[in-house]
Design a protein around this motif. Structure first.
Motif, PDB file in Angstrom:
ATOM      1  N   ASP A  40       0.534  -1.203  -0.301  1.00 19.74           N
ATOM      2  CA  ASP A  40      -0.126  -0.489  -0.139  1.00 19.74           C
ATOM      3  C   ASP A  40       0.853   1.434   0.121  1.00 19.74           C
ATOM      4  OD1 ASP A  40      -2.729   1.084  -0.107  1.00 19.74           O
ATOM      5  OD2 ASP A  40      -1.568   2.259   2.002  1.00 19.74           O
ATOM      6  N   ASP A  50      -7.712   5.756  -3.308  1.00 12.79           N
ATOM      7  CA  ASP A  50      -7.598   4.242  -2.178  1.00 12.79           C
ATOM      8  C   ASP A  50      -7.954   3.248  -2.418  1.00 12.79           C
ATOM      9  OD1 ASP A  50      -6.598   6.230  -0.602  1.00 12.79           O
ATOM     10  OD2 ASP A  50      -7.898   7.085   0.576  1.00 12.79           O
ATOM     11  N   ARG A  53      -6.378   1.284  -5.340  1.00 13.42           N
ATOM     12  CA  ARG A  53      -5.479   0.650  -4.364  1.00 13.42           C
ATOM     13  C   ARG A  53      -5.002  -0.908  -3.367  1.00 13.42           C
ATOM     14  NH1 ARG A  53      -3.800   5.538  -2.968  1.00 13.42           N
ATOM     15  NH2 ARG A  53      -4.051   4.584   0.065  1.00 13.42           N
ATOM     16  N   GLU A  54      -6.108  -0.136  -2.761  1.00 13.91           N
ATOM     17  CA  GLU A  54      -6.475  -1.379  -1.678  1.00 13.91           C
ATOM     18  C   GLU A  54      -7.111  -2.437  -3.346  1.00 13.91           C
ATOM     19  OE1 GLU A  54      -9.987  -2.185   1.125  1.00 13.91           O
ATOM     20  OE2 GLU A  54      -9.950  -0.412   1.204  1.00 13.91           O
ATOM     21  N   VAL A  57      -3.973  -4.084  -3.837  1.00 19.63           N
ATOM     22  CA  VAL A  57      -3.137  -4.946  -3.290  1.00 19.63           C
ATOM     23  C   VAL A  57      -4.290  -5.855  -2.221  1.00 19.63           C
ATOM     24  CG1 VAL A  57      -2.767  -4.553  -0.738  1.00 19.63           C
ATOM     25  CG2 VAL A  57      -2.194  -2.683  -2.279  1.00 19.63           C
TER      26      VAL A  57
END
Length: 186
Positions: A40, A50, A53-54, A57
């Protein structure tokens, strides 16, 4: 020099299969959580959203967990350990972080980044699809209110343009009250 001694060492090493005990299992899980934070943090520079990206990941964690075990077993095998050691888990984590850092700094990472951006569009599509399937005959404003917490749409007009595109492509229909119904494959 490749000789008989090397082949004996290779055969011997292949017979060592370091196991996972309770302590190493707990350490593997905590290491995966640390790797999640590492990924992250490393992706923060290239991907500001966010939610995107989350999602990226999360998609990497399961394959990374299996690689972490495999690499830790290799490090343990190199020291003739029968159980995965905490040191080998830390070495494996460091190797994964170093490799990932090199990957995102590589110039071809931009291709991957553009692929991620297209997946974001897929995330938005999937969330709208789920919302319409679960709440048939929702208006654009109701869909926007349900998805507002995801921060994928800056306003209802942006959502409306995606709904219009979905309508054009035959995924949804709009009734006379401007309510949406999913007709595509769920």
């Amino acid at each position: 020099v490749i000789n008989e001694d090397l082949w004996v060492q290779i055969v011997h090493a292949r017979q060592i299969n370091p196991a996972i005990n309770n302590e190493s299992e707990k350490l593997l899980i905590s290491t995966i959580n640390r790797l999640k934070q590492d990924f992250d943090g490393l992706l923060l520079d290239t991907n500001k959203n966010d939610i995107e990206r989350e999602a990226l990941v999360r998609s990497m964690l399961q394959p990374t967990y299996y690689n972490l075990i495999r690499i830790a077993q290799s490090f343990s095998r190199a020291t003739d350990q029968e159980i995965i050691t905490p040191n080998s888990i830390n070495q494996a984590r460091n190797l994964i972080v170093d490799n990932f850092t090199g990957f995102i700094q590589h110039r071809q990472f931009q291709r991957v980044k553009s692929s991620i951006e297209s997946n974001t569009r897929n995330i938005r599509f999937s969330l709208i699809q789920t919302e319409i399937i679960n709440n048939q005959k929702s208006t654009a404003q109701e869909i926007y209110e349900a998805l507002k917490s995801k921060n994928l749409f800056k306003d209802t007009y942006e959502l409306q343009s995606l709904l219009d595109w979905m309508h054009q492509k035959g995924h949804i229909i709009v009734d006379r009250d401007k309510k949406y119904i999913w007709i595509g494959k769920p």
